[in-house]
Each structure stands twice: as C-alpha cells, then as structure tokens.
Design a protein around this motif. Sequence first.
Motif, short mmCIF file in Angstrom:
data_model
loop_
_atom_site.label_atom_id
_atom_site.label_comp_id
_atom_site.label_asym_id
_atom_site.label_seq_id
_atom_site.Cartn_x
_atom_site.Cartn_y
_atom_site.Cartn_z
N ASP A 102 0.85 -1.18 0.00
CA ASP A 102 0.00 0.00 0.00
C ASP A 102 0.89 1.24 0.00
O ASP A 102 1.44 1.62 1.04
CB ASP A 102 -0.91 -0.01 1.23
N LEU A 103 1.04 1.85 -1.17
CA LEU A 103 1.94 2.99 -1.30
C LEU A 103 1.45 4.23 -0.57
O LEU A 103 2.21 5.16 -0.36
CB LEU A 103 2.16 3.30 -2.78
N THR A 104 0.19 4.23 -0.15
CA THR A 104 -0.35 5.39 0.57
C THR A 104 -0.11 5.33 2.07
O THR A 104 -0.29 6.31 2.76
CB THR A 104 -1.86 5.55 0.31
N SER A 105 0.29 4.16 2.59
CA SER A 105 0.52 4.05 4.04
C SER A 105 1.98 4.38 4.37
O SER A 105 2.85 4.35 3.50
CB SER A 105 0.16 2.66 4.54
N ASP A 106 2.23 4.67 5.63
CA ASP A 106 3.58 5.02 6.07
C ASP A 106 4.55 3.84 5.93
O ASP A 106 5.73 4.04 5.69
CB ASP A 106 3.56 5.49 7.52
N ASN A 107 4.07 2.62 6.12
CA ASN A 107 4.95 1.45 6.12
C ASN A 107 5.00 0.70 4.80
O ASN A 107 5.71 -0.28 4.69
CB ASN A 107 4.52 0.47 7.21
#
Length: 134
Positions: A102-107
């Motif tokens: 998930d490129l939108t999450s921090d990790n």
Amino acid sequence: MLPFASESRIQGSVLDQDSYGLRSLQAKETGELITSVPHSPTILPRITLTLQAGLSREIFSISSAETNTSIVKKLALEMIQKKFLEFGFFGIRDKILLFRHDLTSDNILVRLTPNDNVKDGDLIEVVLSASAST
C-alpha cells in the motif's frame, strides 16, 4: 475441462491443473505464469491479484466472492509448495504472513488480518515466519 478466465485475454498454453483445481497458463510474450481458480457455473465477477514471495511472483484470478484472507492464504500455500520445495513441511500454513503493498501508508507493507479482504489489483507479499501468530 473447466473454463479458464485468463485464456481469452492472454495468449498462452495451459500447463497443469493441481489438486485445488488451480489451472496454470504460461503467457507467450512475457513467459509469466498465471494461475486461475476455476469458477462455478454461476458467472461471478472476478478479481486479479498478485502474490509475491521474494523474487517469485504469480498472478491469480479469483471470484469476487472469495476475497477473504483464508482463500489468499490457500493460494499462497500452493505457490510456496510449488516454487520452494524445501518449505513443504507440516504446519507451514500457520507460518504464512500476508502483507498488502500500500503505497499510501507510512509502512508500505500492511499486514492482512483474518478479517481483511483483498481487492482487484492488490500485490500481496507472502512471508514465512519462524514464529507467526495467527
């Protein structure tokens, strides 16, 4: 023979059908291996997801009604047993951890829980843990 969802979109040859009813197709142009779960006589929308374990990737096409984590874990187990023969030991299913890219999450990698569902186009990372808790 059961219908294969990807045959109409991708030119290739069917390689095999395993004990889970999964059928594999070798794409002519890219050489990529694509696996599909056969669908029932009722026509249901299908989603495509990619499972990745290290540098090994497989594309799966599943019914949109089968998007829960347990189905994806079965597919991951099948992939691990096919690609990495040394990991075919008893209890390996309990050691599989699934992460969504998930490129939108921090990790970037977000762990999938048993209550999560996969979406069309998801890239799922398959990780084997020495001490995984489910």
